[in-house]
Design a protein around this motif. Structure first.
Motif, short mmCIF file in Angstrom:
data_model
loop_
_atom_site.label_atom_id
_atom_site.label_comp_id
_atom_site.label_asym_id
_atom_site.label_seq_id
_atom_site.Cartn_x
_atom_site.Cartn_y
_atom_site.Cartn_z
N LEU A 68 -22.90 -8.25 -3.87
CA LEU A 68 -22.79 -9.70 -3.69
C LEU A 68 -23.34 -10.53 -4.84
CD1 LEU A 68 -23.71 -9.79 0.09
CD2 LEU A 68 -21.47 -10.34 -0.89
N LEU A 69 -24.29 -10.01 -5.60
CA LEU A 69 -24.84 -10.81 -6.70
C LEU A 69 -23.77 -11.29 -7.67
CD1 LEU A 69 -28.21 -8.93 -7.44
CD2 LEU A 69 -27.95 -11.24 -6.52
N PRO A 70 -22.84 -10.43 -8.12
CA PRO A 70 -21.79 -10.91 -9.03
C PRO A 70 -20.93 -12.01 -8.40
CG PRO A 70 -21.89 -8.51 -9.04
CD PRO A 70 -22.75 -8.97 -7.90
N LYS A 71 -20.67 -11.88 -7.10
CA LYS A 71 -19.86 -12.88 -6.39
C LYS A 71 -20.50 -14.27 -6.48
CE LYS A 71 -18.68 -14.26 -1.66
NZ LYS A 71 -18.73 -13.88 -0.22
N HIS A 72 -21.82 -14.30 -6.47
CA HIS A 72 -22.55 -15.58 -6.51
C HIS A 72 -22.99 -15.96 -7.92
CE1 HIS A 72 -22.82 -16.19 -2.11
NE2 HIS A 72 -22.80 -14.87 -2.06
N GLY A 73 -22.48 -15.21 -8.91
CA GLY A 73 -22.82 -15.51 -10.31
C GLY A 73 -24.25 -15.21 -10.65
N LEU A 74 -24.83 -14.22 -9.97
CA LEU A 74 -26.24 -13.87 -10.15
C LEU A 74 -26.39 -12.45 -10.67
CD1 LEU A 74 -27.49 -15.32 -6.75
CD2 LEU A 74 -27.83 -16.37 -8.99
N THR A 75 -27.57 -12.15 -11.21
CA THR A 75 -27.89 -10.81 -11.67
C THR A 75 -29.11 -10.30 -10.92
OG1 THR A 75 -29.41 -11.53 -13.42
CG2 THR A 75 -27.07 -11.43 -13.98
N ARG A 76 -29.43 -9.04 -11.12
CA ARG A 76 -30.62 -8.44 -10.49
C ARG A 76 -31.87 -9.26 -10.79
NH1 ARG A 76 -34.68 -7.63 -8.60
NH2 ARG A 76 -35.84 -5.71 -8.20
N GLU A 77 -31.99 -9.78 -11.99
CA GLU A 77 -33.18 -10.53 -12.39
C GLU A 77 -33.32 -11.86 -11.67
OE1 GLU A 77 -32.45 -7.32 -14.86
OE2 GLU A 77 -31.08 -9.03 -14.61
N ASP A 78 -32.25 -12.32 -11.02
CA ASP A 78 -32.29 -13.61 -10.33
C ASP A 78 -32.88 -13.52 -8.92
OD1 ASP A 78 -31.08 -15.17 -12.38
OD2 ASP A 78 -29.13 -14.34 -11.83
N VAL A 79 -33.10 -12.30 -8.44
CA VAL A 79 -33.62 -12.14 -7.08
C VAL A 79 -34.95 -11.39 -7.09
CG1 VAL A 79 -31.42 -12.33 -5.87
CG2 VAL A 79 -32.18 -10.09 -6.72
N PHE A 80 -35.72 -11.60 -6.03
CA PHE A 80 -37.06 -11.03 -5.89
C PHE A 80 -37.06 -10.15 -4.65
CE2 PHE A 80 -41.54 -10.87 -4.89
CZ PHE A 80 -42.20 -11.03 -6.11
N ILE A 81 -37.23 -8.84 -4.85
CA ILE A 81 -37.11 -7.88 -3.76
C ILE A 81 -38.49 -7.38 -3.34
CG2 ILE A 81 -36.03 -5.73 -3.00
CD1 ILE A 81 -34.10 -8.08 -3.85
N ILE A 82 -38.74 -7.46 -2.03
CA ILE A 82 -40.00 -7.00 -1.45
C ILE A 82 -39.72 -5.83 -0.52
CG2 ILE A 82 -42.02 -7.68 -0.09
CD1 ILE A 82 -41.19 -10.63 -0.67
N SER A 83 -40.51 -4.78 -0.61
CA SER A 83 -40.46 -3.72 0.39
C SER A 83 -41.87 -3.19 0.64
CB SER A 83 -39.50 -2.60 -0.01
OG SER A 83 -39.14 -1.85 1.15
N LYS A 84 -41.97 -2.26 1.60
CA LYS A 84 -43.30 -1.84 2.07
C LYS A 84 -43.35 -0.35 2.38
CE LYS A 84 -43.19 -6.23 4.54
NZ LYS A 84 -41.73 -6.22 4.79
N LEU A 85 -44.53 0.20 2.17
CA LEU A 85 -44.80 1.61 2.40
C LEU A 85 -44.85 1.91 3.90
CD1 LEU A 85 -45.72 4.34 0.99
CD2 LEU A 85 -48.06 3.56 1.47
#
Length: 290
Positions: A68-85
């Motif tokens: 979906l990022l390309p569809k919205h004109g965005l790249t990986r660097e434009d989003v902030f991903i959080i996950s947890k152990l």
């Protein structure tokens, strides 16, 4: 690289910018639900996404973003991903657990990775192995942070005592503490500890698992400022500098929950909401974990 400068964000102690608004993905289990929610969130301006190993949707979230990022004109660097152990991986399993999250998401790196719970799955809260295990997990996260695989590291559901213990022993301080926060649970002491240590406090369960949406005070404030109760509850946190992670699978609700930056609650409304504080937790309590 930080998310776009047009995205309202907070500066972490790592120097990175974390968006103030993120999509929580707890209970988003079907791939099509994840895809629809991520699509709606990106369209509504969300630039942060919160997952966890125990949510069992890291792979679906990563896949949705890659599509979906390309569809919205965005790249990986434009989003902030959080996950947890995963709490089952606390201690000796932390390296394998964190690498599994990296592999599942398949986005190159994780912007913020948290120890999800101060205890270890399978151990009693009073078991003295809990502090040993979480200390070992932190050393592992520090190692992966040094390698650039985890851009920032932090904790979730830690009490003031857990935070003080971590700060006395860590080489790299946590960037974020994620915990339950809403007007009935203001967490004054914990937020004060975070401020003292330069740790960003991030809220989850801002709506009190939906219970606060029908609170008379919340409803009255919402009616007076012509906003939804959810918007009022989220805005209450934001005006205190606290990032929020509303979760929904409904595109219309995701859009509504994202409309938080074009209105302000009055001082009196903020005070009325804060006066609801009674220490009520809607989520699991970590205070018994040694």
């Amino acid at each position: 690289m930080a998310p776009s400068s047009t995205t309202p964000s907070v500066l972490l102690n790592t120097g990175a910018q974390m968006p103030l608004l993120g999509l929580g993905t707890y209970k988003l289990l079907a791939p099509e639900d994840v895809n629809r929610a991520v699509d709606a969130a990106l369209l509504a301006g969300y630039r942060a996404f919160d997952s966890a190993a125990v949510y069992q949707n890291e792979a679906d979230l990563g896949r949705a973003l890659r599509e979906l990022l390309p569809k919205h004109g965005l790249t990986r660097e434009d989003v902030f991903i959080i996950s947890k152990l995963d709490p089952k991986d606390q201690g000796e399993g932390a390296m394998e657990g964190a690498l599994q999250s990296l592999s599942q998401l398949d986005l190159g790196y994780i912007d913020l990775y948290l120890i999800h719970w101060p205890g270890t799955q399978g151990l009693e809260p009073a078991d003295q192995r809990n502090p040993v295990n979480r200390a070992q997990s932190w050393v592992t996260l520090e190692e992966l942070h040094a390698q650039g695989k985890l851009k920032a590291i932090g904790v979730s559901n830690y009490t003031p005592a857990h935070m003080k213990e971590l700060m006395q022993n860590c080489k790299i301080p946590p960037a974020v503490l994620q915990d339950e926060l809403h007007p009935q649970l203001c967490k004054t002491e914990l937020r004060s500890v975070c401020k003292e240590y330069g740790v960003c406090f991030q809220a989850y369960s801002s709506l009190g698992k939906g219970a606060l949406l029908t609170d008379p005070v919340v409803m009255e404030v919402a009616k007076n400022c012509e906003r939804t109760p959810a918007q009022v509850l989220l805005r209450w946190a934001l005006q205190q500098g606290v990032p929020v992670l509303p979760k929904s699978s409904n595109p219309d609700r995701i859009k509504d929950n994202g409309r938080l930056f074009d209105f302000t609650l009055s001082d009196s409304d903020m005070d009325r909401l804060s006066a609801l504080d009674c220490g009520h937790k809607y989520c699991r309590n970590a205070s018994q974990v040694v």
